[in-house]
Design a protein around this motif. Structure first.
Motif, PDB file in Angstrom:
ATOM      1  N   LYS A 568       0.832  -1.207   0.000  1.00 36.04           N
ATOM      2  CA  LYS A 568       0.000   0.000   0.000  1.00 36.04           C
ATOM      3  C   LYS A 568       0.869   1.260   0.000  1.00 36.04           C
ATOM      4  O   LYS A 568       0.576   2.227  -0.694  1.00 36.04           O
ATOM      5  N   THR A 569       1.944   1.217   0.762  1.00 36.20           N
ATOM      6  CA  THR A 569       2.841   2.378   0.802  1.00 36.20           C
ATOM      7  C   THR A 569       3.436   2.638  -0.574  1.00 36.20           C
ATOM      8  O   THR A 569       3.473   3.780  -1.061  1.00 36.20           O
ATOM      9  N   LEU A 570       3.899   1.555  -1.222  1.00 39.39           N
ATOM     10  CA  LEU A 570       4.512   1.708  -2.548  1.00 39.39           C
ATOM     11  C   LEU A 570       3.495   2.200  -3.574  1.00 39.39           C
ATOM     12  O   LEU A 570       3.811   3.050  -4.414  1.00 39.39           O
ATOM     13  N   GLU A 571       2.292   1.672  -3.493  1.00 39.36           N
ATOM     14  CA  GLU A 571       1.254   2.099  -4.445  1.00 39.36           C
ATOM     15  C   GLU A 571       0.926   3.575  -4.273  1.00 39.36           C
ATOM     16  O   GLU A 571       0.766   4.319  -5.239  1.00 39.36           O
ATOM     17  N   ALA A 572       0.832   4.000  -3.021  1.00 36.30           N
ATOM     18  CA  ALA A 572       0.519   5.409  -2.756  1.00 36.30           C
ATOM     19  C   ALA A 572       1.630   6.298  -3.294  1.00 36.30           C
ATOM     20  O   ALA A 572       1.383   7.329  -3.939  1.00 36.30           O
ATOM     21  N   GLU A 573       2.886   5.877  -3.078  1.00 35.83           N
ATOM     22  CA  GLU A 573       4.026   6.663  -3.588  1.00 35.83           C
ATOM     23  C   GLU A 573       4.007   6.695  -5.114  1.00 35.83           C
ATOM     24  O   GLU A 573       4.289   7.716  -5.730  1.00 35.83           O
ATOM     25  N   SER A 574       3.653   5.549  -5.702  1.00 37.42           N
ATOM     26  CA  SER A 574       3.634   5.457  -7.149  1.00 37.42           C
ATOM     27  C   SER A 574       2.581   6.389  -7.741  1.00 37.42           C
ATOM     28  O   SER A 574       2.813   7.081  -8.735  1.00 37.42           O
ATOM     29  N   GLU A 575       1.395   6.410  -7.099  1.00 33.73           N
ATOM     30  CA  GLU A 575       0.322   7.285  -7.594  1.00 33.73           C
ATOM     31  C   GLU A 575       0.714   8.748  -7.509  1.00 33.73           C
ATOM     32  O   GLU A 575       0.358   9.566  -8.345  1.00 33.73           O
ATOM     33  N   ASN A 576       1.482   9.075  -6.485  1.00 33.38           N
ATOM     34  CA  ASN A 576       1.943  10.468  -6.333  1.00 33.38           C
ATOM     35  C   ASN A 576       3.229  10.733  -7.115  1.00 33.38           C
ATOM     36  O   ASN A 576       3.867  11.777  -6.935  1.00 33.38           O
ATOM     37  N   ASN A 577       3.633   9.726  -7.905  1.00 30.55           N
ATOM     38  CA  ASN A 577       4.871   9.845  -8.677  1.00 30.55           C
ATOM     39  C   ASN A 577       6.092  10.108  -7.815  1.00 30.55           C
ATOM     40  O   ASN A 577       7.051  10.731  -8.245  1.00 30.55           O
ATOM     41  N   LYS A 578       6.019   9.650  -6.581  1.00 36.47           N
ATOM     42  CA  LYS A 578       7.141   9.894  -5.678  1.00 36.47           C
ATOM     43  C   LYS A 578       7.992   8.639  -5.484  1.00 36.47           C
ATOM     44  O   LYS A 578       8.991   8.686  -4.802  1.00 36.47           O
ATOM     45  N   SER A 579       7.536   7.527  -6.056  1.00 35.59           N
ATOM     46  CA  SER A 579       8.185   6.271  -5.716  1.00 35.59           C
ATOM     47  C   SER A 579       9.610   6.190  -6.247  1.00 35.59           C
ATOM     48  O   SER A 579       9.869   6.429  -7.417  1.00 35.59           O
ATOM     49  N   ALA A 580      10.507   5.821  -5.345  1.00 37.62           N
ATOM     50  CA  ALA A 580      11.880   5.554  -5.755  1.00 37.62           C
ATOM     51  C   ALA A 580      12.104   4.055  -5.768  1.00 37.62           C
ATOM     52  O   ALA A 580      13.220   3.597  -5.942  1.00 37.62           O
ATOM     53  N   ASP A 581      11.038   3.288  -5.561  1.00 33.08           N
ATOM     54  CA  ASP A 581      11.173   1.841  -5.476  1.00 33.08           C
ATOM     55  C   ASP A 581      11.527   1.266  -6.846  1.00 33.08           C
ATOM     56  O   ASP A 581      10.806   1.480  -7.828  1.00 33.08           O
ATOM     57  N   VAL A 582      12.627   0.512  -6.903  1.00 35.53           N
ATOM     58  CA  VAL A 582      13.108   0.042  -8.196  1.00 35.53           C
ATOM     59  C   VAL A 582      12.162  -0.951  -8.843  1.00 35.53           C
ATOM     60  O   VAL A 582      12.101  -1.054 -10.067  1.00 35.53           O
TER      61      VAL A 582
END
Ligand code: FES
Length: 620
Positions: A568-582
């Motif tokens: 959920k954390t990664l998805e939220a970051e991804s939606e906000n275009n903030k994800s640095a997750d490789v």
């Protein structure tokens, strides 16, 4: 008429029959210059043009009529492990010409460990693609693969196996040991040992600087049983290289004679039409794994062998990590080299090298496996005399089967909820054997940068019985799985004399390193299904060598809850275009990095690209 542009300087040489006979199709199966023609829509013109240009380099029709032996030139001024490649090429050429072939060398990329960012393993698959495609593209009847440094030999065999033209390996050979204060030292076990002493304050800057001058005193590969030496011995075990090819020092005349022999063998392989997919069988790989266990070889070799096996249409899927463990349970450690033992590759060479080791291992080997000479391993052993070595010389490093250095299982495979697809440990290199059955509190680092920031923090809550866990250094998490798995002992513990702790990661470790270190955890931490990725500081982690178990004491329910929370954390970051997750970001990466991140497989499958394996797409 003298100097007529149409005359032939060799006095009337004619092209081979049919080469320019427009009524007779070019027979590409006859090899030489006629194979693999460039596409111009007119095969005769393609051959005509090829000869135009090769003649610009001074070749005559007579030399062009010989079998063409390609020599893969991996010389690079950034690769000291390959510094002797030019001399080796000269010697290979001599061998080729003595046997009636025509030797032509060509370059591919070269990979040296300490000159490859982010890590050499990131480039292994690129080198394998380069090797495969250049062998396919160019008119070679047979190929000599000159490698040496860790990733080069597996990359070349992966590529050579897929290209499947006759091919054999030649390595650059190990470097000589250096000397410091009357003691022999050598790259790179002693690099790490001495650096650990420096970190603990046991030696000062002047001394570590002096050691720096002596650790790699000659050209060649690391002089201990690191990955380069391991892969060289494995090539012999596979039947892909002559017995003495693994151990003869890089700077010895023996190395040059082996190169000459290799050139002649390449011509013979062409004559016998011996291709790697024929020479290498399941039995060859089982022999190679037996050799790996008996030499206490590098954990990296497990990844490389799985990648090579994965390229073979008839062997892929028949050997798994469990096979390594099964063979390990009946194979003793016989070679007393650093990091598992005390000596150097030159000592192994002087003690009889691979010829002597294979003699000891005979009861455990498949002697009917083939070699590059077209005979069986058993026949090759019978026809190659053992070197006379006094058994009591101080450099004797090869132990008899009945008196091993370590009873069995140099390399073990562990499984459990922390690594459902397996992980690997070099048990023979443990410095504190009590840790082979150990439960301790996890101290977790989220990646290499986090570890670098906190490992030496005096306030880090860590005890000698803690279990150090490093996440996110797997094939995708830190592209190429860097050799960062030997997590350093926190300085405050090192200063108190702690030399070993149980350490776990999804990364790799240099074959020259030692300690109680669990590596290649699969799936890697960055994978959303990973348990390694949700372990937290304070969790109890258990390693039990006897049970082959690696386990974190967290309930299934709690594991699922943490994985869901992470998702959920990664998805939220991804939606906000903030994800640095490789794991998420890799889908948008360009170039080789994008190709790597989207296509690399997990460590237990060899970390090859999915589209290059035998199970992947086909050519047609
Ligand atoms: Fe090349 Fe060790 S750095 S073999």
């Amino acid at each position: 008429m003298e100097n007529d542009a149409g005359s032939n300087t060799r006095g009337g040489e004619k092209p081979a029959p049919n080469d320019y006979d427009l009524n007779t199709p070019i027979d590409s199966s006859s090899g030489g210059m006629r194979q693999g023609l460039a596409s111009y829509g007119d095969a005769h013109f393609s051959l005509f043009l090829r000869k135009v240009f090769i003649k610009a380099m001074g070749y005559s029709e007579e030399s062009l009529s010989r079998p063409i032996i390609g020599i893969v030139n991996t010389y690079s001024s950034f690769n000291p492990c390959h510094a002797n490649v030019p001399q080796l090429i000269e010697a290979v050429k001599r061998g080729v010409h003595l046997a009636g072939g025509l030797a032509i060398d060509f370059p591919t990329i070269s990979i040296a460990e300490s000159f490859s960012s982010p890590t050499s393993m990131y480039l292994r698959n690129l080198m394998s693609m380069d090797t495969e495609e250049m062998i396919r593209a160019q008119p070679c009847d047979s190929v000599v693969l000159i490698g040496g440094c860790d990733k080069t030999t597996p990359a070349q065999l992966m590529g050579g196996l897929s290209a499947n033209k006759p091919a054999l390996s030649l390595v650059t050979g190990p470097m000589m040991p250096g000397s410091h204060k009357g003691e022999r030292i050598g790259a790179c076990t002693d690099c790490r040992n001495n650096w650990a002493k420096f970190r603990a304050g046991a030696i000062d800057i002047e001394e570590i600087s002096g050691i720096n001058e002596e650790l790699a005193p000659t050209a060649g590969t690391c002089g201990v049983m690191g990955t380069a030496s391991t892969m060289a011995c494995i090539l012999v075990g596979l039947g892909m290289m002559p017995f003495w090819g693994a151990t003869a020092p890089a700077v010895s005349s023996a190395r040059l004679r082996i190169a000459e022999e290799t050139g002649s063998l390449a011509v013979k392989m062409h004559e016998l039409k011996l291709k790697p997919q024929t020479v290498l069988t399941r039995k060859s790989f089982l022999n190679a794994i037996t050799v790996l266990q008996a030499i206490g070889g590098s954990t990296n070799a497990v990844v490389h062998l799985m990648a090579i096996i994965g390229r073979h249409p008839d062997v892929a899927g028949t050997i798994t990590l469990e096979t390594f463990d099964e063979i390990g349970r009946k194979t003793p450690l016989l070679v007393d080299l650093k990091p598992s033992g005390d000596n150097y590759m030159t000592d192994f060479h002087n003690s009889g090298g691979m010829r002597a080791l294979l003699e000891e291992l005979k009861p455990l080997l498949h002697l009917d496996a083939l070699t590059i000479k077209g005979n069986t391993l058993g026949e090759e052993l019978d026809s190659t005399p053992l070197k006379k070595v006094p058994r009591n010389i101080p450099t004797m490093v090869l132990r008899p089967l009945h008196d091993p250095l370590y009873e069995r299982s140099s390399l073990v495979v562990l499984k459990g909820n922390l690594a459902p697809n397996g992980c690997v440990m070099k048990a023979s290199a443990s410095k504190n054997r009590a840790l082979l059955k150990h439960t301790g509190r996890a101290v977790v680092f989220a990646g290499s940068a986090d570890m670098a920031n906190r490992i030496d923090d005096p306030n880090l809550e860590v005890e000698p019985d803690s279990v150090l866990i490093l996440q996110n250094i797997g094939p995708i998490g830190n592209p190429g799985m860097p050799e960062a798995g030997m997590i350093p002992i926190p300085r405050k513990l090192a200063a108190k004399g702690v030399q070993d702790m149980l350490r776990i990661s999804d990364g790799r470790m240099s074959g020259t390193a030692g300690g109680t270190i669990v590596l290649h955890v699969s799936p890697e931490a960055t994978d959303p299904s990973s348990v390694l990725g949700i372990v937290r500081t304070g969790d109890l982690v258990k390693c039990d060598l006897d049970q082959r178990l690696i386990h974190v004491d967290v309930s299934e329910e709690e594991i699922k809850r943490r994985q869901e929370e992470k998702r959920k954390t990664l998805e939220a970051e991804s939606e906000n275009n903030k994800s640095a997750d490789v794991w998420i970001a890799r889908k948008k990466l360009r170039g080789y990095r994008g190709l790597f991140m989207r296509s690399v497989q997990q460590a237990h499958s060899g970390a090859d690209f999915d589209f290059l394996t035998a199970a992947g797409p086909t050519d047609t």
